[in-house]
Structure formats: structure tokens, C-alpha cells
Design an enzyme around this catalytic site. Structure first.
Site, PDB file in Angstrom:
ATOM      1  N   GLU A 104      -1.107   1.785 -13.410  1.00  0.00           N
ATOM      2  CA  GLU A 104      -2.220   1.943 -12.476  1.00  0.00           C
ATOM      3  C   GLU A 104      -1.752   2.268 -11.057  1.00  0.00           C
ATOM      4  OE1 GLU A 104      -5.826  -0.960 -11.229  1.00  0.00           O
ATOM      5  OE2 GLU A 104      -5.273  -0.979 -13.347  1.00  0.00           O
ATOM      6  N   ASP A 105      -0.610   1.711 -10.647  1.00  0.00           N
ATOM      7  CA  ASP A 105      -0.197   1.789  -9.233  1.00  0.00           C
ATOM      8  C   ASP A 105       1.076   2.590  -8.982  1.00  0.00           C
ATOM      9  OD1 ASP A 105      -2.379   0.204  -8.619  1.00  0.00           O
ATOM     10  OD2 ASP A 105      -1.246  -1.660  -8.704  1.00  0.00           O
TER      11      ASP A 105
END
Length: 744
Positions: A104-105
Site C-alpha cells: 500500500e505504501d
């Protein structure tokens, strides 16, 4: 170097990880060392080595990233892994927790994680990752939960990781602004804490509840906390004395058990205050006594001993062992009059029940010998997930999905019996209609009533513990919008909405076809059938993928039939102009004629329940002269021709239609009656009886005293048509107490 050799050098190679973490962070060593101590207490060396590699991988992926608190980002996944380690989760879950934010990051992909750590870890990471490529926050939130629940059904460890992730986030909300802090706390209280409770993870659920409360209502939390501390001091002698007496009495009867006092969590006290409208001083059962026996039969033996020692309070006994809660919770609950005449709640459970009550589905990994019977938390959780997903495959709307999820997480339940004696667990406040849908969606769709304890009841009747319920069905019965007013369970609401959407689609298709044909006729279009080529060209022009989709849009009021008719005629004319001169003509040349006729009249049959609305400004009934106008989302809105709003409607000739009633029109239609009467005893009853004598229902009534001797009454009643209304009016006019009578 082998995994085992690498694991043995775990602590000696901390410097490598510290470099990845960033030396500026003062507490990195202690956090990482705490995780290693927990993992080494129950995992083998090879598993610890895999986690070590994942931690280095995650630290490198998150290198340079910081949380809003200023600490290195990798501290968050390490903290999540620590929470899961204390639950003694398996190494694959711990690895996924450490990597849960990597996709996600960072630039790392699921494929890379799968290649490095295995496909099972990649699946867990994907299940926890949010759906973030959506514009609407609400829609993204709903789709993230939908995705997570699909992954949960395949592997329950997805939600265990997510709950640990949310628990650590709740501990670190101080770095956020108040708006975000309250939004996250409310979502936790409404969804994550109930999910934990629904999965039997009581300890984690209570932590999330308390953290949510302190961030939403800090003053209330501290006030209750202060009360609990004071109560602990004042109640300590009572609880200690009761525990000592119970231990001695159990020992005399040859029973070995752990006996201790416990306090309720802050949020459970707050919830009780709100539900029962109590002040802090009125909450008495802040403390309770817990008894943990070796085996299930010992629980009932201990109950008998306690009831010999202290008198039980009537109506206070609950047997959650024989009938477990919906999340698998099992225990005996009783309230007794203890030392000094003080009421004391006692909970009795076996050791295996206690493990399941505190850890829920996580107990499967925490205690490898955990039973897998029909009431085991993991079995019940899987049944719930499968049932929830089955009911939600019909829901395409994000708002509906979140509403259904929250409804299905209802913490309190009632237990009712089927005609065969099977137990059905339903949310408190559930109705006979919910019971019908819990049996089968087909039973719910065709139900007409129920028998509760052999007595006939309507579908909106609420259920109570111990009720015997039998559903009555009819092939002709179908769901109606009013059912949504008293359906509670997500399965019932999703099934009803699914049927209504389908029915609304069918009705809008029929209405759209009728409106378009009327508009085409009014424009002079004389073809019996619209050529496929004309349809295809129009659909391409409008950017639609099907003719039925266009008709449904017209029926819903999303597109004006007159404008669509003009576009269709224009497309047809354009096709005719480009047709070669020597091409055979399948249709007569005279396709359009001058529109010197009256606009065609559409017929209303009264069976179009969902796509025709009868205007509340004039309440048209069969026999009235009527016109209609299309409104987005409401389909066709019918008005009386002399309605005060018709002047405005007729200013838009493309959007109104002349309507007529079919001779076979059926149904009940609302009409308003304004009655001025003499203000004398019994006049209201007299008028109501006259209306009832004509088989008419009174849906609403308002009464105003105009003068000392007169009163004005406004009735909204149901009639079949003008003839039915006329019969009522004639009898009302003949009543001496009626001064004036008008239709509103």
C-alpha cells in the site's frame, strides 16, 4: 548460512536492523528486542529466522518513511507483529503483519512478496490492504471492507491481522487532528470492535471499545474511570470475602477451580448507562466474580454450590453453555445476594470456554489442542462469514453494504426455536420477518405472517427469547418497500432490496417502453417496430450498451421520453438520407406524419407499484382526470388535471403526458377529506365509524378546534376510486354533526 544458524545470530545482528530503522529513533532496540523475546518463546528457530528476514525486508521497503508522530514507519508493523505474537499466532501471520503496509505504501508488489515469502503471505497482505483508487471515501471504505471479508472467508487470519493493526493505530491517535481522530474512533466503535466481538475476541474487542470511547468522549471516559476506581476500593472487601467463601465451599465439595474478581471495561459501563438511562451512581454491577473450572460438568456443579451458599436473584440466571452466544461464548451467569447483602454477579466457565471467550478465533493458534466442535469460535465465525457473504452478493450499493455489515454485527441477540426445535440466533429487535429470511430467502420473499407460540402475529412482530416461531407463506406474496421499516438482519434487508431493485427494474422497463412509444406517436413516428439499425445508432450516440438500459432510464425518469423520441427520429432520418437510391426499401416512405392529432393518452393500471407516484399535493384517485410528469428516481408522478401544480408542469411540454385510468385499475389510493363539524362528544367516533363501514382505512388524522362550538378535522383515507369516495361523502353529508365537507 542456514535459517537455524541465522536465527541463533538474531540478537547479535540487531545492528543491521537498527541501521535500517534509523539511529535517530531512541526506542527501536527495546521494541525489536521485545518482539524477539515473544517469538522465541513459542516458535522454532527456522520460523524466527523467516520473520527476521521479513523484518529486514520491511524495514528496507519503508526506509525514510515516518509516521505523523515522527517515528520510523517500520515501528508500526513491528508493534502489530508484537500484538499478534502475544496471541501466539503462527509465523506466516507474523510475516504478513510485518509486511502488511508494504504494498500500500511502497513500490513493492504482491508478486514480489509472493516470490520472496510465499503466496500465502501475499494473500494475507492483499486481504489487509485497502482499496484506495476510488474517489468517494465512503465507497472506498465499503469496497475495502467487502474485499477484506472476501479474503476473511478464505483465511480468517486476514481479520486478525487487521484487528491488531487497528489496535496499534488506536494507541497512536494523539498525533492526528481531532476530526480524523474522532472519525477513526467512531469507525472502530461501529465496525472493528463489533467484528472482534463477533469473532469471540472479547479481550481485543474491549480494548478497542475503551480506546474509541476515550477519543470520542474523553470527559465521560474519565468520569466513569474515576467511578470504577472508587467502586473497586469500596467493593473490594465484598468481592474478596465472596471469593474466599466460594473457594472454601467448592473445595468442601471436591471441586478445583480458579476464583477471582474482575472489573467491567469502561465502555460496557457506558453502554449500560445509555441503554438503561442510568446515572453513574445507579450502576451497581461494576465488579463480578469469575470461576474457571477444569471441565464442563464442573460448571453446573459449581453453580449448585454457589446457589447453596448465596441466594440467587430471580430472573438473573443465563445458561450460555447449553445455548452459546452467536460468537461461541459459553458461560453460566447468575446474580446472587453476597456478603453484607450486596448483589454480586458470578460467571462460571471451563478452562477451554475461558480461552475461547477471551481469544475467540485466535485461540485456535494460541492453544493447539482447542476443540473444534459445533460451538468452537472458528466454526461459528466461518458460518457467519459464509452467511454474510451469501446475503451480500446481491448488494451492489456501498451504503447498503456498510449498513448491512453494521446490522449484522449487532452485539445482543435473542434465541428462538423453529417448529422442529432447532435454535435460531437473531439480533435483539429482530422480527418474524427476519426469522423467515433466516430460514431461507425464498421463505422470506413469500411470507404473509407467522405463529409465535401458536398465536397468529403480523410480520413486524418482535421476537423474544424462547419464542417458538412458524412462518406462514403464500405463492402470491412478494416483498414490499414497507418491509424495510422493520427488517433488522442484513440478510433480510439485502434480500428485500435485491427483490425491489429487480422489480423496480422490470416496472421501469415496462413504463419506459410505454412512455417512449407514446412520445414517438406524438412526434408522428408510425413504424410498428423500431428498426434494429435505428436502435443501434441511437445507443451509440447516447453511449449506452443496451436498448433495455435506455428504456429503464426513461422509466426511472433519468431521460425524457420526448427528447429520446426526437433523437431516435433524427437518427432514423439521417440513416434514410445516407441510404443508396437503388437500395430496397423495407419500410414505407411515409414514416412521419404531421402531428395534428391530440397527444396519445397513456393508461394507468394501478399495478405499477414502484415506478408510479401519486402526487401528495392533489392525491389523484381512479376516475379523476389526470396528467403525469417524469422525475428522476421516481418515475412517473401522477397529478389531477386541476392540480395547482399543473400550470408549472405544462410549461415543459416535453416532460408531461395525458394519462387515463384503465377500467381494470385496482388498489387503494389515498385521498384527503377536510371536515368541519360541531364540537360535541362522540363526533369523531361517528365519522370514523362511517368511514370504516365503507371498508376504508384512516391513514392519518389531525384535529383543530377552530371556534368554541366547531372543530376542523383532516382525514387521509384509502379509497378504490371516485365511486367509492362518493359513497363515503354521501353518508358523511347526511350526518347532522357535519357542517362542511371538502376534498383536500
Amino acid at each position: 548460512m542456514s535459517k537455524i544458524a541465522l536465527a541463533k545470530r538474531w540478537k547479535t545482528r540487531l545492528s543491521e536492523l537498527l541501521e535500517a530503522l534509523g539511529k535517530a529513533v531512541p526506542d527501536h532496540a527495546s521494541r525489536f528486542s521485545a518482539l524477539s523475546r515473544v517469538l522465541e518463546s513459542y516458535l522454532d528457530e527456522a520460523a524466527v529466522a523467516d520473520i527476521y528476514q521479513a523484518t529486514l525486508y520491511g524495514a528496507d521497503a519503508h526506509k525514510g518513511q515516518k509516521r505523523l508522530s515522527g517515528e520510523a514507519y517500520i515501528h508500526h508493523p513491528i508493534a502489530v507483529a508484537q500484538i499478534l505474537g502475544e496471541m501466539r499466532m503462527d509465523s506466516r501471520t507474523i510475516i504478513a503483519a510485518i509486511l502488511h503496509d508494504v504494498v500500500e505504501d511502497t513500490g513493492i508488489t504482491l508478486e514480489q512478496i509472493g516470490a520472496r515469502f510465499g503466496d500465502d503471505v501475499a494473500v494475507l497482505v492483499d486481504g489487509v490492504s485497502k482499496v484506495s483508487q476510488l474517489e468517494s471515501r465512503k465507497h472506498a471504505e465499503a469496497e475495502s471492507f467487502r474485499k477484506m471479508f472476501m479474503a476473511m472467508a478464505k483465511d480468517i487470519r486476514v481479520i486478525i491481522i487487521k484487528l491488531a493493526d487497528r489496535l496499534h493505530n488506536m494507541h497512536t491517535l494523539d498525533s492526528l487532528d481531532d476530526v480524523r481522530k474522532r472519525r477513526i474512533a467512531r469507525q472502530t466503535l461501529e465496525i472493528y470492535a463489533p467484528i472482534a466481538n463477533r469473532l469471540g475476541m472479547r479481550e481485543l474487542s474491549q480494548k478497542l471499545e475503551d480506546l474509541s470511547l476515550i477519543n470520542l468522549y474523553p470527559k465521560r471516559y474519565r468520569a466513569i474511570e474515576k467511578k470504577v476506581k472508587a467502586a473497586k476500593r469500596s467493593r473490594k472487601p465484598v468481592v474478596n470475602q465472596a471469593c474466599e467463601n466460594i473457594r472454601d465451599k467448592l473445595a468442601l465439595n471436591g471441586l478445583t477451580a480458579e476464583v477471582y474478581g474482575r472489573e467491567k471495561n469502561i465502555f460496557s459501563i457506558y453502554r449500560k448507562m445509555r441503554q438503561k438511562r442510568l446515572s453513574l451512581k445507579e450502576v451497581k454491577d461494576i465488579n463480578a466474580i469469575r470461576i474457571i473450572t477444569e471441565k464442563r460438568p464442573h460448571c453446573y456443579q459449581a453453580l449448585g454450590v454457589i446457589h447453596q451458599l448465596y441466594k440467587p436473584r430471580p430472573e438473573s440466571f443465563k445458561d450460555y453453555i447449553a445455548i452459546p452466544k452467536i460468537n461461541g461464548y459459553q458461560s453460566l451467569h447468575t446474580v446472587v445476594v453476597g456478603p453484607y447483602g450486596q448483589p454480586v454477579e458470578v460467571q462460571i466457565r471451563s478452562q477451554s470456554m475461558h480461552r475461547a471467550a477471551e481469544q475467540g478465533v485466535a485461540s485456535h493458534w494460541l492453544y493447539k489442542t482447542e476443540t473444534t466442535g459445533e460451538h468452537a469460535p472458528q466454526q461459528l465465525a466461518q458460518q457467519w462469514l459464509n452467511s454474510f457473504l451469501e446475503s451480500q452478493h446481491m448488494s451492489s450499493d456501498s451504503g447498503d453494504y456498510l449498513e448491512h455489515l453494521k446490522a449484522d454485527l449487532f452485539p445482543d441477540e435473542v434465541y428462538v426455536f423453529t417448529p422442529k426445535g432447532d435454535i435460531k440466533r437473531l439480533p435483539r429487535g429482530a422480527t418474524a420477518l427476519d426469522f423467515a429470511y433466516s430460514v431461507h430467502s425464498g421463505v422470506g420473499d413469500h411470507c404473509i405472517g407467522a405463529l409465535i407460540n401458536q398465536a397468529a402475529v403480523p410480520l413486524h412482530e418482535k421476537l423474544s427469547n424462547g419464542d417458538h416461531v412458524e412462518v406462514k407463506t403464500s405463492r402470491q406474496a412478494r416483498p414490499i418497500p414497507q418491509w424495510l421499516d422493520y427488517a433488522v438482519t442484513s440478510k433480510a434487508r439485502a434480500s428485500i432490496r435485491h427483490y425491489l431493485r429487480q422489480q423496480k427494474g422490470r416496472e421501469s422497463l415496462r413504463l419506459g417502453r410505454k412512455l417512449l412509444r407514446g412520445a414517438l406517436s406524438n412526434q408522428g413516428y408510425r413504424k410498428v417496430r423500431i428498426p434494429s439499425a435505428d436502435k443501434a445508432n441511437l445507443l451509440e450516440h447516447l453511449g449506452l450498451d443496451g436498448w433495455e438500459r435506455l428504456l429503464i432510464d426513461i422509466g426511472f425518469g433519468k431521460r425524457l421520453p420526448t427528447l429520446v423520441a426526437k433523437q431516435l427520429i433524427a437518427e432514423s432520418a439521417a440513416q434514410q438520407q445516407h441510404r443508396p437510391q437503388n437500395q430496397p426499401q423495407n419500410q414505407p416512405q411515409n414514416q412521419f406524419v404531421a402531428n395534428d392529432q391530440k397527444q396519445p393518452i397513456l393508461t394507468i393500471e394501478g399495478t405499477e407499484r414502484l415506478l408510479i407516484t401519486y402526487a401528495s399535493c392533489c392525491h389523484p384517485i381512479p376516475g379523476d382526470n389526470i396528467i403525469g410528469t417524469t422525475t428522476s428516481g421516481r418515475g412517473l408522478v401522477v397529478h389531477q388535471s386541476n392540480c395547482k401544480n399543473c400550470k408549472v408542469i405544462m410549461r415543459q411540454p416535453d416532460n408531461y403526458f395525458h394519462l387515463s385510468w384503465s377500467a381494470a385499475t385496482k388498489g387503494n389510493f389515498q385521498v384527503v377529506l377536510d371536515v368541519e363539524t360541531q364540537n360535541e362528544p362522540g363526533v369523531l367516533a361517528t365519522i370514523s365509524n362511517i368511514i370504516a363501514e365503507h371498508n376504508s382505512n384512516i391513514n392519518n388524522l389531525t384535529v383543530e378546534q377552530e371556534l368554541r362550538h366547531t372543530a376542523n378535522m383532516r382525514f387521509i383515507i384509502e379509497v378504490a376510486n371516485r365511486k367509492h369516495l362518493a359513497a363515503i361523502l354521501r353518508q358523511l353529508h347526511a350526518e347532522p354533526s357535519v357542517i362542511k365537507l371538502t376534498r383536500g
